[in-house]
Design an enzyme around this catalytic site. Structure first.
Site, PDB file in Angstrom:
ATOM      1  N   ASN A   1       4.014   1.520  -0.720  1.00 15.16           N
ATOM      2  CA  ASN A   1       4.825   1.561  -1.948  1.00 15.16           C
ATOM      3  C   ASN A   1       4.050   2.184  -3.099  1.00 15.16           C
ATOM      4  O   ASN A   1       4.566   3.035  -3.840  1.00 15.16           O
ATOM      5  CB  ASN A   1       5.259   0.145  -2.359  1.00 15.16           C
ATOM      6  CG  ASN A   1       6.377  -0.406  -1.504  1.00 15.16           C
ATOM      7  OD1 ASN A   1       6.988   0.314  -0.719  1.00 15.16           O
ATOM      8  ND2 ASN A   1       6.644  -1.685  -1.651  1.00 15.16           N
TER       9      ASN A   1
ATOM     10  N   GLU B   1      -2.852  -7.038   1.301  1.00 13.98           N
ATOM     11  CA  GLU B   1      -2.018  -7.207   2.496  1.00 13.98           C
ATOM     12  C   GLU B   1      -2.692  -6.675   3.758  1.00 13.98           C
ATOM     13  O   GLU B   1      -2.052  -6.505   4.785  1.00 13.98           O
ATOM     14  CB  GLU B   1      -0.660  -6.516   2.301  1.00 13.98           C
ATOM     15  CG  GLU B   1       0.250  -7.263   1.348  1.00 13.98           C
ATOM     16  CD  GLU B   1       1.661  -6.685   1.291  1.00 13.98           C
ATOM     17  OE1 GLU B   1       2.574  -7.438   0.914  1.00 13.98           O
ATOM     18  OE2 GLU B   1       1.858  -5.494   1.616  1.00 13.98           O
TER      19      GLU B   1
ATOM     20  N   THR C   1       0.607  -8.332 -15.695  1.00 18.85           N
ATOM     21  CA  THR C   1       1.992  -7.872 -15.795  1.00 18.85           C
ATOM     22  C   THR C   1       2.918  -9.072 -15.970  1.00 18.85           C
ATOM     23  O   THR C   1       2.792 -10.083 -15.280  1.00 18.85           O
ATOM     24  CB  THR C   1       2.401  -7.065 -14.557  1.00 18.85           C
ATOM     25  OG1 THR C   1       2.237  -7.870 -13.368  1.00 18.85           O
ATOM     26  CG2 THR C   1       1.526  -5.820 -14.414  1.00 18.85           C
TER      27      THR C   1
ATOM     28  N   ASN D   1      -0.018 -10.397 -11.673  1.00 11.76           N
ATOM     29  CA  ASN D   1       1.099 -10.817 -12.510  1.00 11.76           C
ATOM     30  C   ASN D   1       0.741 -12.168 -13.141  1.00 11.76           C
ATOM     31  O   ASN D   1      -0.347 -12.697 -12.925  1.00 11.76           O
ATOM     32  CB  ASN D   1       2.419 -10.868 -11.724  1.00 11.76           C
ATOM     33  CG  ASN D   1       2.400 -11.882 -10.598  1.00 11.76           C
ATOM     34  OD1 ASN D   1       1.672 -12.875 -10.618  1.00 11.76           O
ATOM     35  ND2 ASN D   1       3.220 -11.653  -9.578  1.00 11.76           N
TER      36      ASN D   1
ATOM     37  N   GLY E   1       0.810  -1.206   0.000  1.00 14.54           N
ATOM     38  CA  GLY E   1       0.000   0.000   0.000  1.00 14.54           C
ATOM     39  C   GLY E   1       0.844   1.258   0.000  1.00 14.54           C
ATOM     40  O   GLY E   1       0.673   2.148  -0.844  1.00 14.54           O
TER      41      GLY E   1
ATOM     42  N   GLY F   1       6.220  -4.062  -9.379  1.00 13.50           N
ATOM     43  CA  GLY F   1       4.771  -4.192  -9.512  1.00 13.50           C
ATOM     44  C   GLY F   1       4.028  -3.058  -8.825  1.00 13.50           C
ATOM     45  O   GLY F   1       3.023  -2.550  -9.339  1.00 13.50           O
ATOM     46  N   ASP F   2       4.517  -2.653  -7.654  1.00 14.03           N
ATOM     47  CA  ASP F   2       3.894  -1.540  -6.946  1.00 14.03           C
ATOM     48  C   ASP F   2       4.065  -0.238  -7.726  1.00 14.03           C
ATOM     49  O   ASP F   2       3.162   0.597  -7.766  1.00 14.03           O
ATOM     50  CB  ASP F   2       4.511  -1.399  -5.550  1.00 14.03           C
ATOM     51  CG  ASP F   2       4.201  -2.584  -4.658  1.00 14.03           C
ATOM     52  OD1 ASP F   2       3.150  -3.223  -4.871  1.00 14.03           O
ATOM     53  OD2 ASP F   2       5.004  -2.883  -3.762  1.00 14.03           O
TER      54      ASP F   2
ATOM     55  N   SER G   1      12.208   1.617 -12.211  1.00 11.66           N
ATOM     56  CA  SER G   1      12.298   1.276 -10.788  1.00 11.66           C
ATOM     57  C   SER G   1      13.241   0.109 -10.520  1.00 11.66           C
ATOM     58  O   SER G   1      13.762  -0.027  -9.409  1.00 11.66           O
ATOM     59  CB  SER G   1      10.909   0.945 -10.232  1.00 11.66           C
ATOM     60  OG  SER G   1      10.474  -0.344 -10.647  1.00 11.66           O
TER      61      SER G   1
END
Length: 282
Positions: free
Chosen positions: A43, A136, A202, A180, A41, A233-234, A264
């Site tokens: 991130n 999460e 993804t 993903n 969250g 991913g975040d 990133s």
């Protein structure tokens, strides 16, 4: 640009570099130990904020030093922390093992599981332009947030990580689902009904498959020298939220998010590696 509300986890990450993974009962040496803010969250909130998004974080931290550090970090990125609450639990902790550019992560939720029954979620979500969620925190909170978002016609982005046996009725309420490849295979088939506009699968260096009611379209990635894939991913999710609130089409938003995610991975650290808008433009 509209307000992005992120409801999710807030952690501190402890990471180390390994040449090989330990076997059962084995102790090995690590290197490049780092302690940094994390949680899917937080991130995603930071990723969106660094790209110029107007972001509010909603989550739980513990009454400890890690919680204070996590809150200070969110503040440093100009994220609205009005609805980050402190509870009598330890702050969530993630232990990250990096090996040859890949990572394995162990999460101890702590305060992320300590959500009170009564929260002002309706007031928070009613004023959002888009709602960004992950898995999460307790699912009951996420499910309630999605139902409120539907009530106020607020689009939702749901990152189903860590993947679980989600009810199909819940998944079909999501506007943009972002699994993903591995997570996508574990989700029910025929998700694209009701409010769902697209499933964005993804695939790392292979880009993203956009599944919508017209079929499947592929959006390529941007090749880079990967140093650390933690948080990619975040970054994608935060960047996608920013792009959608700025009026981009889904295809253009995915391309923008791919650029951010690629950049990133060129630096160590989930949040430290997340690019600013100027870096993407460069």
């Amino acid at each position: 640009m509209g307000k992005i509300v992120v409801i999710g986890s807030i952690n501190m990450d402890i990471s180390t570099e390994l040449h090989d993974l330990p076997q059962i009962g084995e102790t090995i040496k690590g290197s490049n130990v780092g302690i940094s803010p994390g949680g899917k969250g937080a991130n995603q909130a930071v990723a969106a904020a660094k790209l110029g998004g107007d972001v509010m974080m909603v989550g739980m931290i513990g009454d400890d030093a890690f919680g204070a550090d996590a809150l200070a970090n969110l503040n440093s990125h100009c994220i609205d922390v009005t609805n980050v609450w402190t509870v009598s639990e330890t702050t969530g902790l993630a232990m990250i093992l990096r090996e040859n550019g890949d990572n394995r992560i162990i999460v101890a939720p702590g305060a992320n599981n300590a959500w009170p029954d009564e929260l002002p979620l309706e007031t928070i979500i009613a004023n959002a332009s888009i709602l960004l969620l992950q898995n999460e925190i307790p699912f009951t909170v996420t499910e309630k947030a999605v139902d409120i978002a539907r009530l106020y016609d607020v689009p939702t982005i749901f990152d189903p990580a860590p993947v679980d046996q989600f009810p199909l009725s819940f998944l079909r309420k999501i506007t943009y689902l972002t699994p993903n490849e591995t997570e996508f295979k574990q989700l029910p088939e025929d998700i694209l009904q009701d409010e769902t506009k697209a499933v964005l699968v993804t695939q790392g260096k292979n880009g993203v498959e956009v599944h919508d009611k017209t079929g499947i379209n592929h959006v390529p990635s941007f090749p880079v020298d990967v140093v650390d894939s933690t948080g990619a991913g975040d970054t994608f999710n935060g960047a996608f939220a920013v792009a959608m609130t700025s009026g981009k089409t889904v295809q253009d938003a995915v391309a923008f998010a791919n650029q951010a995610a690629a950049l990133s991975t060129t630096k160590i650290g989930a949040q430290k590696g997340m690019p600013k808008l100027s870096e993407i433009e460069d």
